[in-house]
Every structure is written in structure tokens, then in C-alpha cells.
Design a protein around this motif. Structure first.
Motif, PDB file in Angstrom:
ATOM      1  N   GLY A 126      -4.320   6.104  -3.477  1.00 36.43           N
ATOM      2  CA  GLY A 126      -4.333   4.659  -3.277  1.00 36.43           C
ATOM      3  C   GLY A 126      -4.860   3.946  -4.504  1.00 36.43           C
ATOM      4  O   GLY A 126      -4.843   4.479  -5.622  1.00 36.43           O
ATOM      5  N   SER A 185       0.819  -1.210   0.000  1.00 37.93           N
ATOM      6  CA  SER A 185       0.000   0.000   0.000  1.00 37.93           C
ATOM      7  C   SER A 185       0.852   1.258   0.000  1.00 37.93           C
ATOM      8  O   SER A 185       0.473   2.278  -0.588  1.00 37.93           O
ATOM      9  CB  SER A 185      -0.922   0.008   1.228  1.00 37.93           C
ATOM     10  OG  SER A 185      -1.809  -1.090   1.191  1.00 37.93           O
ATOM     11  N   GLU A 186       2.014   1.195   0.654  1.00 39.79           N
ATOM     12  CA  GLU A 186       2.902   2.360   0.700  1.00 39.79           C
ATOM     13  C   GLU A 186       3.441   2.689  -0.687  1.00 39.79           C
ATOM     14  O   GLU A 186       3.479   3.853  -1.092  1.00 39.79           O
ATOM     15  CB  GLU A 186       4.064   2.102   1.670  1.00 39.79           C
ATOM     16  CG  GLU A 186       3.672   2.146   3.130  1.00 39.79           C
ATOM     17  CD  GLU A 186       3.185   3.545   3.532  1.00 39.79           C
ATOM     18  OE1 GLU A 186       3.789   4.532   3.077  1.00 39.79           O
ATOM     19  OE2 GLU A 186       2.204   3.625   4.284  1.00 39.79           O
ATOM     20  N   THR A 191      -8.360   8.417  -5.186  1.00 40.29           N
ATOM     21  CA  THR A 191      -9.537   7.597  -4.915  1.00 40.29           C
ATOM     22  C   THR A 191     -10.810   8.416  -4.753  1.00 40.29           C
ATOM     23  O   THR A 191     -11.906   7.870  -4.831  1.00 40.29           O
ATOM     24  CB  THR A 191      -9.316   6.765  -3.640  1.00 40.29           C
ATOM     25  OG1 THR A 191      -9.083   7.665  -2.536  1.00 40.29           O
ATOM     26  CG2 THR A 191      -8.112   5.850  -3.795  1.00 40.29           C
ATOM     27  N   ASP A 224      -6.165  14.508   3.603  1.00 40.47           N
ATOM     28  CA  ASP A 224      -6.445  13.090   3.819  1.00 40.47           C
ATOM     29  C   ASP A 224      -5.447  12.268   3.022  1.00 40.47           C
ATOM     30  O   ASP A 224      -5.481  12.246   1.787  1.00 40.47           O
ATOM     31  CB  ASP A 224      -7.873  12.736   3.394  1.00 40.47           C
ATOM     32  CG  ASP A 224      -8.247  11.301   3.756  1.00 40.47           C
ATOM     33  OD1 ASP A 224      -7.393  10.577   4.297  1.00 40.47           O
ATOM     34  OD2 ASP A 224      -9.402  10.908   3.489  1.00 40.47           O
ATOM     35  N   ARG A 225      -4.568  11.599   3.727  1.00 35.02           N
ATOM     36  CA  ARG A 225      -3.535  10.800   3.078  1.00 35.02           C
ATOM     37  C   ARG A 225      -4.123   9.652   2.272  1.00 35.02           C
ATOM     38  O   ARG A 225      -3.553   9.203   1.281  1.00 35.02           O
ATOM     39  CB  ARG A 225      -2.587  10.258   4.151  1.00 35.02           C
ATOM     40  CG  ARG A 225      -1.328   9.601   3.617  1.00 35.02           C
ATOM     41  CD  ARG A 225      -0.436   9.187   4.783  1.00 35.02           C
ATOM     42  NE  ARG A 225       0.835   8.677   4.316  1.00 35.02           N
ATOM     43  CZ  ARG A 225       1.046   7.418   3.978  1.00 35.02           C
ATOM     44  NH1 ARG A 225       0.058   6.541   4.035  1.00 35.02           N
ATOM     45  NH2 ARG A 225       2.248   7.030   3.563  1.00 35.02           N
ATOM     46  N   ASN A 226      -5.295   9.159   2.692  1.00 41.06           N
ATOM     47  CA  ASN A 226      -5.907   8.004   2.027  1.00 41.06           C
ATOM     48  C   ASN A 226      -6.526   8.353   0.677  1.00 41.06           C
ATOM     49  O   ASN A 226      -7.067   7.460   0.005  1.00 41.06           O
ATOM     50  CB  ASN A 226      -6.980   7.388   2.931  1.00 41.06           C
ATOM     51  CG  ASN A 226      -6.387   6.797   4.191  1.00 41.06           C
ATOM     52  OD1 ASN A 226      -5.295   6.218   4.158  1.00 41.06           O
ATOM     53  ND2 ASN A 226      -7.087   6.937   5.311  1.00 41.06           N
ATOM     54  N   PHE A 271       0.792   4.219  -2.700  1.00 40.75           N
ATOM     55  CA  PHE A 271       0.566   5.607  -2.274  1.00 40.75           C
ATOM     56  C   PHE A 271       1.542   6.545  -2.971  1.00 40.75           C
ATOM     57  O   PHE A 271       1.145   7.590  -3.509  1.00 40.75           O
ATOM     58  CB  PHE A 271       0.720   5.708  -0.754  1.00 40.75           C
ATOM     59  CG  PHE A 271       0.841   7.116  -0.250  1.00 40.75           C
ATOM     60  CD1 PHE A 271      -0.284   7.912  -0.083  1.00 40.75           C
ATOM     61  CD2 PHE A 271       2.084   7.649   0.068  1.00 40.75           C
ATOM     62  CE1 PHE A 271      -0.182   9.220   0.382  1.00 40.75           C
ATOM     63  CE2 PHE A 271       2.199   8.943   0.532  1.00 40.75           C
ATOM     64  CZ  PHE A 271       1.065   9.733   0.691  1.00 40.75           C
TER      65      PHE A 271
END
Length: 356
Positions: free
Chosen positions: A214, A143-144, A232, A209-211, A147
Motif C-alpha cells: 500500500g 487503493s486497489e 508498508t 497480510d494483503r495490507n 496495491f
């Protein structure tokens, strides 16, 4: 009784009374009765054949099926996918060669316009690298890594758009050069904007928001198919990419229009009425180069916000994936022209000495 948060989705099968073809496809939707939202929301997944539609959902409410304009057919999607990856691969190779030509040629390094072109070239190199690797990274378990690829893909896309508008700004200065406009540390200031503005936008997104960066479906209506590492959130995607490019496109279209008007005025002016066909060809070639450098073919993205026919998608992919290749052709033609111009005086000198 409210039923929600099911671990396994339930299947609701509805019989079809309408023929399903390649232009219309069914989508399962539901009503959010909790918030009194009367707008239908798309279900998690939809499967269908000629007689039945199956909706997958992890909650219960009122369900229905809507027939909407179908996306690309699987065959068109496969062809466009091949065009995209092959075109981006060709452009990436051509852009790298362009950078090497720029480094090796002293005349190119001394031209401000060519320095701006090469910054756009580097931005497109970054864009192609991260786009080509995005799908492969999304298929991994990291996931990193996904990102960072998503973040860099977004950054390189914004940098490409920014340098396109700086191409338009530089063109504006060239058109009004008769006023002897001078900007101190011109290229340094352009570089701060060209590379700094995208960095600010990406940093703000990470802070919010870092998410947001992705894995996301390549085609939003087909969430279970190909995924890439990108933004996303659709709202962030629209504001930071489509919003920015809208301003870029409007400015560059206006600059291109001014340029066309200038060329037409000079061509039909009294002193240039008898201009030869070679001069007209050079002007047409110049305008084609400007279309590429200003990123005007990216304007087809506005039609993608609605139902864009397959020919439009083919044109969008071919023109934009090969943008780097077109820039490479421009640099090659410029070097050839410079070489011919340098050889012309020496040839004339030799001819004069022979006559003497």
C-alpha cells in the motif's frame, strides 16, 4: 487517567536549549508505559524551529525530544530525486532499445549468456516502470491500483535480484567449463527460478497480510511528505528485499573475486607476461561489465542501514539508476566487436587477392 485514541492530535511544545543545525534534528518520542516498554517510540509528527519543538500525539504519556543524525537536507533530497527519476527514465529507454537489439540480432539470440542478460534486462524494465509510476499512483485515491503497483514493484525488484544471482551462477559455470558441465534445459530451469521464486515470495506476503502492500512514506522519518506504493511493513521489507539481496550480494562478490583472481593469474602467467595493453583494457572492461551485471553497486544499500553520507547516497542513486544504461552500452560494444570481427576476414581476403 489514561488518555488515548484522540480524534485530533494534541500539541506539546518544548523549548530548545540546543542549537539545531543541518547535521542534527529533533524527534519527539514517548514511553509506552502500558506494556512497560522502556524503549522510546517516535511520535506521529514533529515540527521545530530554532527555539521550540512541537510534538503531535493522539495519546498522553511521558514525552521527550531526542537529537538524531539528520536525513538529507531538502536541497540534497531534491537533487537526488531528480537524479533518480532522470536516471531511471534513461535506463528504461536504453533497456527497451536493448531488448529490440536482442530480438533483431540472430547472434545475440543464439548466445546463452546474452539470453540471461536479456532476462535481467526485462526485470529491470519492469522495475523502472513500476518505480517511476509508484509515486503518481500513490497520489491518487485508488487503493486497489496502489496495491497492484506496490506488489509488482516488489516482484520486479525481487526478480532483478534473482537474475543478478543467476548471472553469478552462470559465471561460475563458465569458469569451471573445463569440466564439461552440461545442464539439460538450462535456460528453462534458470527462468523458473528467476521468475518463479519472486512470485512465490510475493504470494506468501499477500497470503499473510494483503495490507502489507500500500502507501508508505518514501522517507520513513518524514511520514507527511512524499509517499509511494510499496511495502508498508518494515520487517517484511527487510526480510524479503534486504535479506534476499544479502545472499545475492555475498554470492556475486565471491564470484567476482574468483573472476578477478582468474584474470590476474592469466595476466601474470608465464605464457602471458608480455600481454599487450589492449588485452589488459579488454579485461578491465570485462570486469566493469561484470560489476554491472552482478549488481554489485547495490551493495551500498548495506551502508544505508546506518547514517550514509550524502556522497554515498549520490553514488548509490547514480550507479543503480543507470544500471540499465550501462547494460545497453555493453550490448552496443558487443555488437560493434562482433561486426568488426566479421569484417576482418573479408578484409584480409581482399588484401590477399590484391597482392596476388
Amino acid at each position: 487517567m489514561e488518555v488515548s485514541g484522540l480524534k485530533e492530535p494534541i500539541k506539546i511544545t518544548i523549548s530548545s536549549t540546543t542549537t539545531i543545525n543541518t547535521t542534527l534534528k529533533p524527534i519527539c518520542v514517548y514511553l509506552n508505559t502500558r506494556t512497560n516498554d522502556t524503549s522510546p517510540k517516535e511520535c506521529d509528527q514533529t515540527e521545530y524551529n530554532q527555539t521550540h519543538i512541537t510534538c503531535f500525539s493522539k495519546h498522553l504519556t511521558y514525552f521527550g525530544v531526542l537529537l538524531v543524525s539528520a536525513d538529507l537536507s531538502p536541497k540534497d533530497q531534491e537533487i537526488i530525486s531528480y537524479i533518480t527519476f532522470i536516471g531511471c527514465g534513461i535506463s528504461l529507454f536504453a533497456l527497451v532499445i536493448t531488448v529490440l537489439l536482442f530480438i533483431a540480432n540472430r547472434n545475440l539470440r543464439g548466445d546463452d549468456s546474452k539470453k540471461i542478460h536479456i532476462n535481467l534486462t526485462v526485470a529491470l524494465i519492469l522495475l523502472n516502470i513500476h518505480f517511476l509510476s509508484s509515486q503518481a499512483v500513490a497520489a491518487t485515491s485508488s487503493s486497489e491500483l496502489c496495491f497492484y503497483v506496490a506488489l509488482l514493484l516488489h516482484y520486479s525488484l525481487l526478480a532483478s535480484f534473482t537474475w543478478m544471482v543467476l548471472e553469478g551462477f552462470h559465471l561460475c559455470l563458465l569458469l569451471v567449463k573445463v569440466f564439461n558441465i552440461y545442464v539439460r534445459r538450462y535456460l528453462l530451469k534458470l527462468s523458473v527460478v528467476g521468475w518463479g521464486l519472486p512470485a512465490v515470495i510475493v504470494s506468501l506476503v499477500v497470503i499473510i497480510d494483503r495490507n502489507i502492500y500500500g502507501r508508505t512514506p518514501l522517507i520513513p522519518s518524514r511520514p507527511n511528505e512524499t509517499t509511494i506504493c510499496y511495502i508498508t511493513d518494515n520487517t517484511v521489507k527487510m526480510v524479503t528485499t534486504v535479506g534476499l539481496f544479502s545472499m545475492v550480494f555475498l554470492f556475486n562478490v565471491s564470484m567476482f573475486g574468483v573472476t578477478v583472481k582468474w584474470f590476474v593469474g592469466s595476466h601474470f602467467g608465464k605464457q602471458h607476461r608480455h600481454r599487450d595493453w589492449n588485452a589488459v583494457q579488454r579485461e578491465i572492461l570485462t570486469l566493469l561489465v561484470l560489476i554491472v551485471l552482478l549488481g554489485l553497486p547495490w551493495g551500498l544499500i548495506f551502508f544505508a542501514l546506518g547514517p550514509l553520507p550524502a556522497p554515498g547516497l549520490y553514488a548509490f542513486c547514480i550507479l543503480n539508476c543507470l544500471q540499465g544504461f550501462f547494460i545497453f552500452i555493453y550490448f552496443v560494444l558487443y555488437l560493434k566487436k562482433s561486426k568488426d570481427s566479421a569484417a576482418a576476414p573479408s578484409t584480409a581476403t581482399q588484401s590477399a587477392s590484391i597482392k596476388t
